[in-house]
Scaffold this motif. Structure first.
Motif, PDB file in Angstrom:
ATOM      1  N   ASN A  10      -7.050   7.927  -0.188  1.00  0.00           N
ATOM      2  CA  ASN A  10      -5.956   8.706   0.409  1.00  0.00           C
ATOM      3  C   ASN A  10      -5.829  10.088  -0.212  1.00  0.00           C
ATOM      4  O   ASN A  10      -4.786  10.740  -0.094  1.00  0.00           O
TER       5      ASN A  10
ATOM      6  N   THR B  87       0.831  -1.202   0.000  1.00  0.00           N
ATOM      7  CA  THR B  87       0.000   0.000   0.000  1.00  0.00           C
ATOM      8  C   THR B  87       0.865   1.251   0.000  1.00  0.00           C
ATOM      9  O   THR B  87       0.618   2.188  -0.768  1.00  0.00           O
ATOM     10  N   MET B  88       1.885   1.274   0.850  1.00  0.00           N
ATOM     11  CA  MET B  88       2.762   2.437   0.929  1.00  0.00           C
ATOM     12  C   MET B  88       3.498   2.668  -0.395  1.00  0.00           C
ATOM     13  O   MET B  88       3.666   3.802  -0.832  1.00  0.00           O
TER      14      MET B  88
ATOM     15  N   LEU C 176       0.987   4.138  -2.930  1.00  0.00           N
ATOM     16  CA  LEU C 176       0.702   5.545  -2.618  1.00  0.00           C
ATOM     17  C   LEU C 176       1.877   6.440  -2.998  1.00  0.00           C
ATOM     18  O   LEU C 176       1.686   7.533  -3.539  1.00  0.00           O
ATOM     19  N   GLU C 177       3.082   5.987  -2.735  1.00  0.00           N
ATOM     20  CA  GLU C 177       4.264   6.788  -3.090  1.00  0.00           C
ATOM     21  C   GLU C 177       4.374   6.927  -4.606  1.00  0.00           C
ATOM     22  O   GLU C 177       4.719   8.003  -5.115  1.00  0.00           O
TER      23      GLU C 177
ATOM     24  N   LYS D 227      -1.483   5.090 -13.336  1.00  0.00           N
ATOM     25  CA  LYS D 227      -2.205   4.034 -12.623  1.00  0.00           C
ATOM     26  C   LYS D 227      -1.956   2.671 -13.255  1.00  0.00           C
ATOM     27  O   LYS D 227      -1.808   1.671 -12.554  1.00  0.00           O
TER      28      LYS D 227
ATOM     29  N   LEU E 110      -7.525   3.024  -3.915  1.00  0.00           N
ATOM     30  CA  LEU E 110      -6.541   3.387  -2.898  1.00  0.00           C
ATOM     31  C   LEU E 110      -6.169   4.867  -3.008  1.00  0.00           C
ATOM     32  O   LEU E 110      -6.083   5.569  -2.003  1.00  0.00           O
ATOM     33  N   GLY E 111      -6.008   5.331  -4.230  1.00  0.00           N
ATOM     34  CA  GLY E 111      -5.696   6.740  -4.453  1.00  0.00           C
ATOM     35  C   GLY E 111      -6.811   7.655  -3.983  1.00  0.00           C
ATOM     36  O   GLY E 111      -6.536   8.693  -3.362  1.00  0.00           O
TER      37      GLY E 111
ATOM     38  N   LEU F 179       1.886   6.932  -6.696  1.00  0.00           N
ATOM     39  CA  LEU F 179       0.851   7.897  -7.094  1.00  0.00           C
ATOM     40  C   LEU F 179       1.333   9.325  -6.830  1.00  0.00           C
ATOM     41  O   LEU F 179       1.128  10.218  -7.660  1.00  0.00           O
ATOM     42  N   ARG F 180       1.978   9.542  -5.685  1.00  0.00           N
ATOM     43  CA  ARG F 180       2.502  10.875  -5.360  1.00  0.00           C
ATOM     44  C   ARG F 180       3.555  11.323  -6.388  1.00  0.00           C
ATOM     45  O   ARG F 180       3.678  12.509  -6.675  1.00  0.00           O
TER      46      ARG F 180
ATOM     47  N   LEU G 172      -5.448  11.206  -3.199  1.00  0.00           N
ATOM     48  CA  LEU G 172      -4.412  11.422  -4.200  1.00  0.00           C
ATOM     49  C   LEU G 172      -4.983  11.441  -5.605  1.00  0.00           C
ATOM     50  O   LEU G 172      -4.299  11.826  -6.553  1.00  0.00           O
TER      51      LEU G 172
END
Length: 79
Positions: free
Chosen positions: A76, A42-43, A46-47, A55, A72-73, A49-50, A78
């Motif tokens: 959070n 997950t981390m 997310l990173e 995708k 997930l985006g 995506l940042r 994002l």
């Protein structure tokens, strides 16, 4: 002390309790590992995506669906 250890090892009920406890601890350890791996995944997603990675690329690299990456985006904030 050696005599006591041998007596306990031969006691069927104590042996059964020990085996049950050992199996439960093994299950809990495996569950903890799975949870840790999921959190790590997950981390990473997310990173990525940042960082602005697409995708589709994230989904391919993480071996998950694009829908999961989008969900997930969104959760959070994002996407």
């Amino acid at each position: 002390m050696d005599t006591e250890v041998k007596a306990i090892k031969q006691h069927k009920e104590t042996r059964r309790e020990y085996m049950t406890l050992a199996m439960e601890l093994k299950r809990m350890f495996a569950e903890g590992e799975r949870t840790g791996e999921q959190k790590k995944e997950t981390m990473m997603i997310l990173e990525m995506l940042r960082e602005g990675i697409s995708k589709e690329t994230i989904a391919r690299c993480a071996r998950v669906s694009v829908e999961y990456v989008v969900e997930l985006g969104k959760r959070n904030h994002l996407l």
